[in-house]
Design a protein around this motif. Sequence first.
Motif, PDB file in Angstrom:
ATOM      1  N   VAL A  33       0.590  -1.205  -0.254  1.00 56.22           N
ATOM      2  CA  VAL A  33       0.030   0.059   0.127  1.00 56.22           C
ATOM      3  C   VAL A  33       1.076   1.184  -0.247  1.00 56.22           C
ATOM      4  O   VAL A  33       1.733   1.447   0.809  1.00 56.22           O
ATOM      5  CB  VAL A  33      -0.886  -0.064   1.285  1.00 56.22           C
ATOM      6  CG1 VAL A  33      -1.939   1.185   1.037  1.00 56.22           C
ATOM      7  CG2 VAL A  33      -1.804  -1.217   1.426  1.00 56.22           C
ATOM      8  N   LYS A  34       0.442   2.385  -1.016  1.00 54.82           N
ATOM      9  CA  LYS A  34       1.265   3.382  -1.098  1.00 54.82           C
ATOM     10  C   LYS A  34       0.283   4.427  -0.650  1.00 54.82           C
ATOM     11  O   LYS A  34      -0.816   4.873  -1.525  1.00 54.82           O
ATOM     12  CB  LYS A  34       1.820   3.566  -2.474  1.00 54.82           C
ATOM     13  CG  LYS A  34       2.874   4.724  -2.414  1.00 54.82           C
ATOM     14  CD  LYS A  34       3.987   4.608  -1.843  1.00 54.82           C
ATOM     15  CE  LYS A  34       4.939   5.672  -2.193  1.00 54.82           C
ATOM     16  NZ  LYS A  34       6.340   5.563  -1.365  1.00 54.82           N
ATOM     17  N   THR A  35       0.378   5.308   0.240  1.00 57.30           N
ATOM     18  CA  THR A  35      -0.612   6.300   0.713  1.00 57.30           C
ATOM     19  C   THR A  35       0.121   7.705   0.241  1.00 57.30           C
ATOM     20  O   THR A  35       1.318   7.919   0.909  1.00 57.30           O
ATOM     21  CB  THR A  35      -0.974   6.120   2.180  1.00 57.30           C
ATOM     22  OG1 THR A  35      -1.236   4.874   2.378  1.00 57.30           O
ATOM     23  CG2 THR A  35      -1.980   7.320   2.702  1.00 57.30           C
ATOM     24  N   GLU A  36      -0.691   8.664   0.235  1.00 53.36           N
ATOM     25  CA  GLU A  36      -0.227   9.891  -0.543  1.00 53.36           C
ATOM     26  C   GLU A  36      -1.176  11.073  -0.460  1.00 53.36           C
ATOM     27  O   GLU A  36      -2.483  10.662  -0.685  1.00 53.36           O
ATOM     28  CB  GLU A  36       0.817   9.786  -1.764  1.00 53.36           C
ATOM     29  CG  GLU A  36      -0.012   9.571  -3.063  1.00 53.36           C
ATOM     30  CD  GLU A  36       0.718   9.445  -4.464  1.00 53.36           C
ATOM     31  OE1 GLU A  36       0.217   9.719  -5.291  1.00 53.36           O
ATOM     32  OE2 GLU A  36       1.694   8.627  -4.300  1.00 53.36           O
ATOM     33  N   ALA A  37      -0.715  12.229  -0.407  1.00 54.38           N
ATOM     34  CA  ALA A  37      -1.714  13.363  -0.503  1.00 54.38           C
ATOM     35  C   ALA A  37      -0.666  14.561  -1.236  1.00 54.38           C
ATOM     36  O   ALA A  37       0.525  14.307  -1.587  1.00 54.38           O
ATOM     37  CB  ALA A  37      -2.237  13.774   0.623  1.00 54.38           C
ATOM     38  N   ASP A  38      -1.303  15.523  -1.455  1.00 56.82           N
ATOM     39  CA  ASP A  38      -0.396  16.863  -2.220  1.00 56.82           C
ATOM     40  C   ASP A  38       0.801  16.993  -1.196  1.00 56.82           C
ATOM     41  O   ASP A  38       0.436  17.360  -0.353  1.00 56.82           O
ATOM     42  CB  ASP A  38      -1.355  18.075  -2.328  1.00 56.82           C
ATOM     43  CG  ASP A  38      -2.502  17.760  -3.398  1.00 56.82           C
ATOM     44  OD1 ASP A  38      -2.182  16.794  -4.275  1.00 56.82           O
ATOM     45  OD2 ASP A  38      -3.504  18.647  -3.297  1.00 56.82           O
ATOM     46  N   VAL A  76      -2.032   1.065   6.535  1.00 64.22           N
ATOM     47  CA  VAL A  76      -2.257   2.187   5.727  1.00 64.22           C
ATOM     48  C   VAL A  76      -1.449   3.474   6.726  1.00 64.22           C
ATOM     49  O   VAL A  76      -1.704   3.379   7.738  1.00 64.22           O
ATOM     50  CB  VAL A  76      -3.661   2.845   5.741  1.00 64.22           C
ATOM     51  CG1 VAL A  76      -3.606   4.084   4.984  1.00 64.22           C
ATOM     52  CG2 VAL A  76      -4.307   2.021   4.578  1.00 64.22           C
ATOM     53  N   ALA A  77      -0.741   4.263   6.073  1.00 65.47           N
ATOM     54  CA  ALA A  77       0.034   5.329   6.740  1.00 65.47           C
ATOM     55  C   ALA A  77      -0.889   6.488   7.039  1.00 65.47           C
ATOM     56  O   ALA A  77      -1.732   6.880   6.142  1.00 65.47           O
ATOM     57  CB  ALA A  77       1.208   5.956   5.954  1.00 65.47           C
ATOM     58  N   MET A  78      -0.894   6.812   8.313  1.00 67.91           N
ATOM     59  CA  MET A  78      -1.917   7.869   8.873  1.00 67.91           C
ATOM     60  C   MET A  78      -1.085   8.939   9.287  1.00 67.91           C
ATOM     61  O   MET A  78       0.024   8.825   9.844  1.00 67.91           O
ATOM     62  CB  MET A  78      -2.670   7.170   9.962  1.00 67.91           C
ATOM     63  CG  MET A  78      -3.663   6.033   9.516  1.00 67.91           C
ATOM     64  SD  MET A  78      -5.106   6.798   8.903  1.00 67.91           S
ATOM     65  CE  MET A  78      -6.093   5.362   8.692  1.00 67.91           C
ATOM     66  N   VAL A  79      -1.628  10.153   9.064  1.00 69.43           N
ATOM     67  CA  VAL A  79      -0.840  11.461   9.569  1.00 69.43           C
ATOM     68  C   VAL A  79      -1.637  11.917  10.763  1.00 69.43           C
ATOM     69  O   VAL A  79      -2.913  11.796  10.774  1.00 69.43           O
ATOM     70  CB  VAL A  79      -0.991  12.449   8.263  1.00 69.43           C
ATOM     71  CG1 VAL A  79      -0.575  13.748   8.902  1.00 69.43           C
ATOM     72  CG2 VAL A  79      -0.009  12.174   7.238  1.00 69.43           C
TER      73      VAL A  79
END
Length: 196
Positions: A33-38, A76-79
């Motif tokens: 799983v690869k999690t991203e945002a701007d 999932v990576a969570m911020v």
Amino acid sequence: MKKLFFTLLVFMTVLSAQAKIIDFGVIAGMNIVKTEADGWKADSKGGWFVGAQMKYTFPVVGLGVDASLIYSQEKVAMVDGLGDDTENLDYLAIPLHLRYDLSLPGVNMLVVPYVFTGPQAGLAMTKIEKSAMSESLKTENLVWRYDLGFGATFFKHLQAAYSYSFPLSKTYNYQVSGISEDFKSGVHRISLTYFF
């Protein structure tokens, strides 16, 4: 109009006579799983999945469809305000693919490569909501993705595949100090299916 209806009826009858190959099997594999945002990308995280798969093939043209019902666990990576964190998100996922088998007509091949594409819906079995004075995090109930992949079927029973699920909707939303950010998760999948 009657001629058109009769022609369509004959065409569907011929197709149904040719399309008698329906296979059922069990599928299992690994998620990456690869999690991203701007402006933010997380390290890849792992996971696994298991479920059932159905394959329906038109042998004359090599076209077919496959559908699966899988239980998928994704790390999932969570911020959050303390930095990056990892959560296990569980989904009941339903991929529906159009596939094309690269077999040769009239040739009994021991290994048949194929390609596939199609949408995937993931119903969240895990719901996470966090909130503090100036921040909040909330996962989505339904996640949409689009799959592209390839694989091979060995001896008509064992199927190995790789796919990438492009995110079409957000996985979770994070808000801090009035700023809202949507995070999306794409998934690399490596799978094995055994058809009975």
